[in-house]
Design a protein around this motif. Structure first.
Motif, PDB file in Angstrom:
ATOM      1  N   PRO A  39      11.403  51.495  30.825  1.00 57.14           N
ATOM      2  CA  PRO A  39      10.065  51.350  30.231  1.00 57.14           C
ATOM      3  C   PRO A  39       8.966  51.680  31.235  1.00 57.14           C
ATOM      4  O   PRO A  39       8.985  51.196  32.371  1.00 57.14           O
ATOM      5  CB  PRO A  39      10.020  49.878  29.834  1.00 57.14           C
ATOM      6  CG  PRO A  39      11.440  49.510  29.608  1.00 57.14           C
ATOM      7  CD  PRO A  39      12.223  50.293  30.628  1.00 57.14           C
ATOM      8  N   GLY A  40       8.049  52.537  30.836  1.00 58.23           N
ATOM      9  CA  GLY A  40       6.933  52.889  31.692  1.00 58.23           C
ATOM     10  C   GLY A  40       7.243  53.881  32.795  1.00 58.23           C
ATOM     11  O   GLY A  40       6.383  54.184  33.620  1.00 58.23           O
ATOM     12  N   LYS A  41       8.467  54.376  32.790  1.00 52.17           N
ATOM     13  CA  LYS A  41       8.863  55.327  33.833  1.00 52.17           C
ATOM     14  C   LYS A  41       9.301  56.651  33.222  1.00 52.17           C
ATOM     15  O   LYS A  41       9.615  56.722  32.040  1.00 52.17           O
ATOM     16  CB  LYS A  41       9.988  54.745  34.682  1.00 52.17           C
ATOM     17  CG  LYS A  41       9.578  53.518  35.486  1.00 52.17           C
ATOM     18  CD  LYS A  41      10.692  53.096  36.422  1.00 52.17           C
ATOM     19  CE  LYS A  41      10.273  51.912  37.281  1.00 52.17           C
ATOM     20  NZ  LYS A  41      11.364  51.514  38.225  1.00 52.17           N
ATOM     21  N   GLU A  42       9.344  57.685  34.055  1.00 57.77           N
ATOM     22  CA  GLU A  42       9.810  58.979  33.593  1.00 57.77           C
ATOM     23  C   GLU A  42      11.337  58.990  33.505  1.00 57.77           C
ATOM     24  O   GLU A  42      12.022  58.217  34.183  1.00 57.77           O
ATOM     25  CB  GLU A  42       9.332  60.078  34.547  1.00 57.77           C
ATOM     26  CG  GLU A  42       7.831  60.315  34.511  1.00 57.77           C
ATOM     27  CD  GLU A  42       7.429  61.577  35.247  1.00 57.77           C
ATOM     28  OE1 GLU A  42       6.237  61.936  35.182  1.00 57.77           O
ATOM     29  OE2 GLU A  42       8.293  62.199  35.886  1.00 57.77           O
ATOM     30  N   ARG A  43      11.820  59.900  32.688  1.00 55.79           N
ATOM     31  CA  ARG A  43      13.260  60.071  32.581  1.00 55.79           C
ATOM     32  C   ARG A  43      13.784  60.648  33.896  1.00 55.79           C
ATOM     33  O   ARG A  43      13.252  61.642  34.394  1.00 55.79           O
ATOM     34  CB  ARG A  43      13.587  60.997  31.417  1.00 55.79           C
ATOM     35  CG  ARG A  43      15.039  60.992  30.993  1.00 55.79           C
ATOM     36  CD  ARG A  43      15.249  61.764  29.712  1.00 55.79           C
ATOM     37  NE  ARG A  43      14.514  61.180  28.596  1.00 55.79           N
ATOM     38  CZ  ARG A  43      14.649  61.575  27.348  1.00 55.79           C
ATOM     39  NH1 ARG A  43      15.492  62.557  27.048  1.00 55.79           N
ATOM     40  NH2 ARG A  43      13.931  61.021  26.388  1.00 55.79           N
ATOM     41  N   GLU A  44      14.845  60.024  34.419  1.00 50.92           N
ATOM     42  CA  GLU A  44      15.360  60.442  35.713  1.00 50.92           C
ATOM     43  C   GLU A  44      16.831  60.800  35.651  1.00 50.92           C
ATOM     44  O   GLU A  44      17.580  60.279  34.828  1.00 50.92           O
ATOM     45  CB  GLU A  44      15.149  59.329  36.766  1.00 50.92           C
ATOM     46  CG  GLU A  44      15.910  58.057  36.483  1.00 50.92           C
ATOM     47  CD  GLU A  44      15.778  57.024  37.602  1.00 50.92           C
ATOM     48  OE1 GLU A  44      14.971  57.249  38.531  1.00 50.92           O
ATOM     49  OE2 GLU A  44      16.497  56.011  37.538  1.00 50.92           O
ATOM     50  N   PHE A  45      17.217  61.672  36.552  1.00 47.11           N
ATOM     51  CA  PHE A  45      18.602  62.118  36.647  1.00 47.11           C
ATOM     52  C   PHE A  45      19.498  60.984  37.123  1.00 47.11           C
ATOM     53  O   PHE A  45      19.116  60.214  38.021  1.00 47.11           O
ATOM     54  CB  PHE A  45      18.693  63.292  37.615  1.00 47.11           C
ATOM     55  CG  PHE A  45      20.096  63.695  37.964  1.00 47.11           C
ATOM     56  CD1 PHE A  45      20.641  63.337  39.191  1.00 47.11           C
ATOM     57  CD2 PHE A  45      20.860  64.414  37.075  1.00 47.11           C
ATOM     58  CE1 PHE A  45      21.924  63.702  39.537  1.00 47.11           C
ATOM     59  CE2 PHE A  45      22.156  64.785  37.396  1.00 47.11           C
ATOM     60  CZ  PHE A  45      22.682  64.427  38.628  1.00 47.11           C
ATOM     61  N   VAL A  46      20.700  60.900  36.546  1.00 49.53           N
ATOM     62  CA  VAL A  46      21.692  59.909  36.966  1.00 49.53           C
ATOM     63  C   VAL A  46      22.935  60.606  37.524  1.00 49.53           C
ATOM     64  O   VAL A  46      23.345  60.363  38.656  1.00 49.53           O
ATOM     65  CB  VAL A  46      22.089  58.997  35.791  1.00 49.53           C
ATOM     66  CG1 VAL A  46      23.205  58.045  36.216  1.00 49.53           C
ATOM     67  CG2 VAL A  46      20.889  58.225  35.271  1.00 49.53           C
ATOM     68  N   ALA A  47      23.545  61.462  36.716  1.00 45.39           N
ATOM     69  CA  ALA A  47      24.778  62.121  37.129  1.00 45.39           C
ATOM     70  C   ALA A  47      25.014  63.338  36.245  1.00 45.39           C
ATOM     71  O   ALA A  47      24.510  63.405  35.128  1.00 45.39           O
ATOM     72  CB  ALA A  47      25.965  61.166  37.040  1.00 45.39           C
ATOM     73  N   ALA A  48      25.796  64.272  36.765  1.00 48.74           N
ATOM     74  CA  ALA A  48      26.133  65.466  35.987  1.00 48.74           C
ATOM     75  C   ALA A  48      27.467  66.009  36.452  1.00 48.74           C
ATOM     76  O   ALA A  48      27.910  65.756  37.583  1.00 48.74           O
ATOM     77  CB  ALA A  48      25.048  66.533  36.122  1.00 48.74           C
TER      78      ALA A  48
END
Length: 126
Positions: A39-48
Motif C-alpha cells: 500500500p502506498g508504494k510502487e510495484r517492485e521486482f521480486v524474482a524472475a
C-alpha cells in the motif's frame, strides 16, 4: 486470450512460509516473474526466471535473496514462488508477469513484461 492466474496468497505469521503459483494460458513464456506492491508504494521486482533451450536463469531482489525461490514447470506453463522466513515487510499484493521474450537482465524491469495477473494478497503479521 492470454491469462495469468495467481493463487496461494493468505495471512501468515512472521517466519512462516507460503507458496504462490501462477498458471498461464497459451504457449510457453520465455520469462516469468513476480512483482509485489505494498500500500502506498510502487510495484517492485521480486524474482524472475528465464527459460531457453540452453537452460534457465533466475533473478532475485536483494530483499528476498536466500528466502524466496522461483521455479517453473514449462509443461504446465506455470511459475511458482516459494517464500520462506516471511517478514511483515513482505506484506503486499503479489503479481505474476510474463513475456514471450528472454528478457535477461531486463527481467527486473516492470515495463519489460507484456502480460500480468490480477494479483494475490500476502499478509504477514508480526
Amino acid at each position: 486470450q492470454v491469462q495469468l492466474v495467481e493463487t496461494g496468497g493468505g495471512l501468515v505469521q512472521a517466519g512462516d512460509s507460503l507458496r504462490l503459483s501462477c498458471a498461464a494460458s497459451g504457449r510457453t513464456f520465455s520469462t516469468m516473474g513476480w512483482f509485489r506492491q505494498a500500500p502506498g508504494k510502487e510495484r517492485e521486482f521480486v524474482a524472475a526466471i528465464n527459460w531457453s533451450w540452453s537452460g534457465g536463469r533466475t533473478y532475485y531482489a536483494d530483499s528476498v535473496k536466500g528466502r524466496f525461490t522461483v521455479s517453473r514447470d514449462n509443461a504446465k506453463n506455470a511459475v511458482y514462488l516459494q517464500m520462506n522466513s516471511l517478514k511483515p515487510e513482505d506484506t503486499a499484493v503479489y503479481y505474476c508477469a510474463a513475456s514471450y521474450s528472454d528478457l535477461g537482465s531486463r527481467s527486473l524491469s516492470r515495463g519489460a513484461y507484456t502480460y500480468w495477473g490480477q494479483g494475490t494478497q500476502v499478509t504477514v503479521s508480526s
